[in-house]
Design a protein around this motif. Structure first.
Motif, PDB file in Angstrom:
ATOM      1  N   HIS A 314      11.381  -2.024  -5.199  1.00 15.25           N
ATOM      2  CA  HIS A 314      12.210  -1.878  -4.003  1.00 15.25           C
ATOM      3  C   HIS A 314      11.600  -0.915  -2.974  1.00 15.25           C
ATOM      4  CE1 HIS A 314      15.990  -3.230  -6.488  1.00 15.25           C
ATOM      5  NE2 HIS A 314      15.049  -4.140  -6.426  1.00 15.25           N
ATOM      6  N   PRO A 315      11.120   0.271  -3.385  1.00 11.65           N
ATOM      7  CA  PRO A 315      10.472   1.132  -2.379  1.00 11.65           C
ATOM      8  C   PRO A 315       9.269   0.477  -1.715  1.00 11.65           C
ATOM      9  CG  PRO A 315      10.944   2.368  -4.387  1.00 11.65           C
ATOM     10  CD  PRO A 315      11.221   0.940  -4.695  1.00 11.65           C
ATOM     11  N   PHE A 316       8.443  -0.222  -2.489  1.00 13.20           N
ATOM     12  CA  PHE A 316       7.271  -0.862  -1.920  1.00 13.20           C
ATOM     13  C   PHE A 316       7.666  -1.955  -0.926  1.00 13.20           C
ATOM     14  CE2 PHE A 316       5.039   0.215  -6.146  1.00 13.20           C
ATOM     15  CZ  PHE A 316       4.623   1.429  -5.647  1.00 13.20           C
ATOM     16  N   ALA A 317       8.687  -2.756  -1.290  1.00 15.60           N
ATOM     17  CA  ALA A 317       9.126  -3.823  -0.388  1.00 15.60           C
ATOM     18  C   ALA A 317       9.659  -3.253   0.921  1.00 15.60           C
ATOM     19  CB  ALA A 317      10.205  -4.670  -1.078  1.00 15.60           C
ATOM     20  N   HIS A 318      10.382  -2.144   0.835  1.00 13.28           N
ATOM     21  CA  HIS A 318      10.932  -1.538   2.054  1.00 13.28           C
ATOM     22  C   HIS A 318       9.827  -0.901   2.899  1.00 13.28           C
ATOM     23  CE1 HIS A 318      14.355  -0.101   4.408  1.00 13.28           C
ATOM     24  NE2 HIS A 318      13.665   1.010   4.595  1.00 13.28           N
ATOM     25  N   GLN A 319       8.878  -0.247   2.234  1.00 14.13           N
ATOM     26  CA  GLN A 319       7.804   0.408   2.981  1.00 14.13           C
ATOM     27  C   GLN A 319       6.902  -0.611   3.672  1.00 14.13           C
ATOM     28  OE1 GLN A 319       6.061   2.950  -0.038  1.00 14.13           O
ATOM     29  NE2 GLN A 319       7.148   4.733   0.734  1.00 14.13           N
ATOM     30  N   LYS A 320       6.592  -1.705   3.007  1.00 14.41           N
ATOM     31  CA  LYS A 320       5.696  -2.695   3.592  1.00 14.41           C
ATOM     32  C   LYS A 320       6.422  -3.657   4.525  1.00 14.41           C
ATOM     33  CE  LYS A 320       2.108  -2.743   0.079  1.00 14.41           C
ATOM     34  NZ  LYS A 320       1.279  -3.577  -0.823  1.00 14.41           N
ATOM     35  N   GLY A 321       7.750  -3.748   4.386  1.00 14.46           N
ATOM     36  CA  GLY A 321       8.530  -4.623   5.248  1.00 14.46           C
ATOM     37  C   GLY A 321       9.038  -3.895   6.482  1.00 14.46           C
ATOM     38  N   PRO A 322      10.277  -3.378   6.438  1.00 18.48           N
ATOM     39  CA  PRO A 322      10.834  -2.700   7.625  1.00 18.48           C
ATOM     40  C   PRO A 322      10.019  -1.513   8.115  1.00 18.48           C
ATOM     41  CG  PRO A 322      12.556  -3.169   6.014  1.00 18.48           C
ATOM     42  CD  PRO A 322      11.255  -3.492   5.342  1.00 18.48           C
ATOM     43  N   MET A 323       9.352  -0.783   7.204  1.00 16.28           N
ATOM     44  CA  MET A 323       8.612   0.406   7.623  1.00 16.28           C
ATOM     45  C   MET A 323       7.177   0.095   8.058  1.00 16.28           C
ATOM     46  SD  MET A 323      10.043   3.157   4.799  1.00 16.28           S
ATOM     47  CE  MET A 323       8.859   4.422   5.275  1.00 16.28           C
ATOM     48  N   GLY A 324       6.680  -1.090   7.735  1.00 11.43           N
ATOM     49  CA  GLY A 324       5.362  -1.508   8.206  1.00 11.43           C
ATOM     50  C   GLY A 324       4.222  -0.598   7.780  1.00 11.43           C
ATOM     51  N   LEU A 325       4.201  -0.206   6.497  1.00 13.77           N
ATOM     52  CA  LEU A 325       3.198   0.747   6.022  1.00 13.77           C
ATOM     53  C   LEU A 325       1.808   0.121   5.979  1.00 13.77           C
ATOM     54  CD1 LEU A 325       2.306   3.424   4.757  1.00 13.77           C
ATOM     55  CD2 LEU A 325       3.034   2.523   2.528  1.00 13.77           C
ATOM     56  N   VAL A 326       0.883   0.667   6.747  1.00 16.92           N
ATOM     57  CA  VAL A 326      -0.542   0.340   6.699  1.00 16.92           C
ATOM     58  C   VAL A 326      -1.308   1.628   6.984  1.00 16.92           C
ATOM     59  CG1 VAL A 326      -0.326  -2.088   7.391  1.00 16.92           C
ATOM     60  CG2 VAL A 326      -0.603  -0.309   9.140  1.00 16.92           C
ATOM     61  N   ILE A 327      -2.602   1.616   6.682  1.00 14.18           N
ATOM     62  CA  ILE A 327      -3.461   2.755   6.976  1.00 14.18           C
ATOM     63  C   ILE A 327      -4.229   2.464   8.254  1.00 14.18           C
ATOM     64  CG2 ILE A 327      -5.328   4.224   6.147  1.00 14.18           C
ATOM     65  CD1 ILE A 327      -2.732   4.443   4.545  1.00 14.18           C
ATOM     66  N   ARG A 328      -4.073   3.332   9.255  1.00 11.02           N
ATOM     67  CA  ARG A 328      -4.799   3.170  10.516  1.00 11.02           C
ATOM     68  C   ARG A 328      -5.910   4.208  10.674  1.00 11.02           C
ATOM     69  NH1 ARG A 328       0.597   2.022  12.411  1.00 11.02           N
ATOM     70  NH2 ARG A 328       0.704  -0.031  13.414  1.00 11.02           N
ATOM     71  N   THR A 329      -5.972   5.152   9.763  1.00 12.93           N
ATOM     72  CA  THR A 329      -6.894   6.272   9.896  1.00 12.93           C
ATOM     73  C   THR A 329      -8.104   6.077   8.991  1.00 12.93           C
ATOM     74  OG1 THR A 329      -5.572   7.451   8.253  1.00 12.93           O
ATOM     75  CG2 THR A 329      -5.106   7.905  10.568  1.00 12.93           C
ATOM     76  N   ILE A 330      -9.015   7.052   9.010  1.00 13.83           N
ATOM     77  CA  ILE A 330     -10.239   6.992   8.225  1.00 13.83           C
ATOM     78  C   ILE A 330     -10.235   8.129   7.209  1.00 13.83           C
ATOM     79  CG2 ILE A 330     -12.760   7.201   8.324  1.00 13.83           C
ATOM     80  CD1 ILE A 330     -12.612   5.961  11.121  1.00 13.83           C
ATOM     81  N   GLY A 331     -10.529   7.797   5.944  1.00 19.16           N
ATOM     82  CA  GLY A 331     -10.636   8.814   4.916  1.00 19.16           C
ATOM     83  C   GLY A 331      -9.392   8.934   4.070  1.00 19.16           C
ATOM     84  N   ILE A 332      -9.582   9.343   2.821  1.00 18.09           N
ATOM     85  CA  ILE A 332      -8.466   9.391   1.880  1.00 18.09           C
ATOM     86  C   ILE A 332      -7.506  10.536   2.190  1.00 18.09           C
ATOM     87  CG2 ILE A 332      -9.625  10.867   0.167  1.00 18.09           C
ATOM     88  CD1 ILE A 332      -8.316   9.000  -1.975  1.00 18.09           C
ATOM     89  N   ALA A 333      -7.979  11.610   2.827  1.00 18.15           N
ATOM     90  CA  ALA A 333      -7.076  12.717   3.153  1.00 18.15           C
ATOM     91  C   ALA A 333      -6.005  12.258   4.147  1.00 18.15           C
ATOM     92  CB  ALA A 333      -7.861  13.898   3.721  1.00 18.15           C
ATOM     93  N   ARG A 334      -6.423  11.530   5.178  1.00 16.11           N
ATOM     94  CA  ARG A 334      -5.450  11.033   6.159  1.00 16.11           C
ATOM     95  C   ARG A 334      -4.624   9.891   5.582  1.00 16.11           C
ATOM     96  NH1 ARG A 334     -10.039  11.278  10.798  1.00 16.11           N
ATOM     97  NH2 ARG A 334      -9.795  13.476  11.368  1.00 16.11           N
TER      98      ARG A 334
END
Length: 361
Positions: A314-334
């Protein structure tokens, strides 16, 4: 009426209308007291020497609120700046009025970089977790572990360049004559292959595994079974093995129950010994025997475990759906900062949902 002169109380009237319609940000602000983060934020940023002049600094809690808004909606920093200036409900959540200055994207970038450099996001995550626990949502009934892939911008490298990246060489060493290109290379993200089941064909042909290549990072989380709040988290590259992460801080020692649920990727002799050593009971799925059918007893046990383990999706579905979680930055720290803020934003929303569910009808 067109051309009507704005009234003095028009903004307040519009905000009252938004409240009457159930502004979710107003409810979030009433649930989460953002002042609890001020001490950690002030300790991270330190005092500013006002004798040097310049514009007075923006309130760190205001900037943190804007980062939470960014994480909740999968925005860039520039989009966050624009929407806070544009939307009345977002202004009110940030404690701003129509005439107040809004921190720009560069200011937010510097603020986030300061949090990353000081390692402050872990402390902020822990402070939120304590607040949720103090509100009565204690971690109990066991915990569920699982990872998910978080996409990052794909890299186009040659086989030789990939080999040098895996060998640990820096971007400047691989592209010495192309500094602009080197700055845009993510040396921490990795390719991996995700296997998915195809739908069975109409003629009854058995379904087969489909290999889907993915590039980016993995978000590993542990939620408490009863309330579904993310209690522990870790970010790795996408190629990292899931099972080894169990022994790297994903187990919440504050959970009052001893049961640990996870899929078969977490089952290993080392993990079983580790869980037994800390007094935990393994509810991890068992693997299918190689070249043999799955025993019916094991299949039934796995199915019973899946009924519990499915809640971690459920957290993953919400984060990738309504919250649109993607990585836009460079490097693992960001990337870790992005995922940590997304986990905090999810927990805040989950806290609001828990309060609504427990409220008397």
């Amino acid at each position: 009426m067109a051309g009507r002169q704005p009234g003095f109380w028009d903004v307040e009237q519009r905000l009252r209308e938004l409240s009457a319609q159930g502004d979710p940000l107003e409810k979030l602000g009433a649930t989460v007291d953002f002042e609890i983060f001020r001490a950690d934020l002030d300790a991270t940023l330190g005092p500013r020497d006002l004798s040097r002049g310049g514009r007075p600094p923006f309130d760190p809690v205001l900037k943190f609120r804007m980062l939470v808004l960014q994480a909740m909606h999968g925005l860039s920093l520039a989009q966050t700046e624009y929407l806070v200036a544009d939307r009345l409900s977002w202004m009110r959540f940030c404690g701003l009025g129509p005439g107040d200055a809004v921190p720009d994207a560069n200011t937010l970038w510097d603020f986030r970089e300061a949090l990353i450099g000081a390692g402050a996001l872990d402390a902020l995550f822990s402070r939120l977790d304590r607040a949720i626990t103090e509100a009565g949502y204690l971690p109990m009934a066991g915990q569920i572990l699982d990872p998910t892939l978080v996409a990052a911008p794909r890299q186009r490298n040659t086989e030789e360049e990939k080999a040098r990246i895996k060998a640990g060489e820096t971007a400047d060493a691989i592209w010495p004559d192309k500094p602009a290109r080197a700055r845009q290379k993510d040396m921490d993200a990795r390719w991996t292959v995700k296997f998915a089941k195809a739908k069975p064909a109409a003629d009854g042909t058995p379904r087969i595994d489909i290999a889907i290549p993915a590039f980016g990072y993995k978000s590993h989380i542990s939620i408490d079974r009863r309330h579904g709040v993310i209690r522990r988290a870790k970010v790795t590259d996408a190629a990292a093995h899931d099972g080894a992460r169990l022994r790297e801080g994903l187990i919440d020692p504050n959970n009052t129950a001893s049961d640990i649920w996870a899929d078969s990727a977490y089952r290993s002799a080392a993990n079983e010994r580790f869980l037994a050593g800390i007094g935990k009971v393994s509810r991890i799925h068992r693997r299918k025997p190689k070249a043999k059918p799955m025993p019916k007893r094991t299949a039934r046990a796995n199915a019973a475990k899946s009924a519990v383990r499915a809640h971690v999706e459920h957290p993953f579905a919400h984060q990738k759906g309504p919250m649109g979680l993607v990585i836009r930055t460079i490097g693992i720290a960001r990337a870790t900062a992005t995922v940590t803020l997304a986990n905090m934003a999810y927990n805040m929303k989950r806290w609001c949902w828990l309060d609504r569910r427990s409220a008397p009808a």
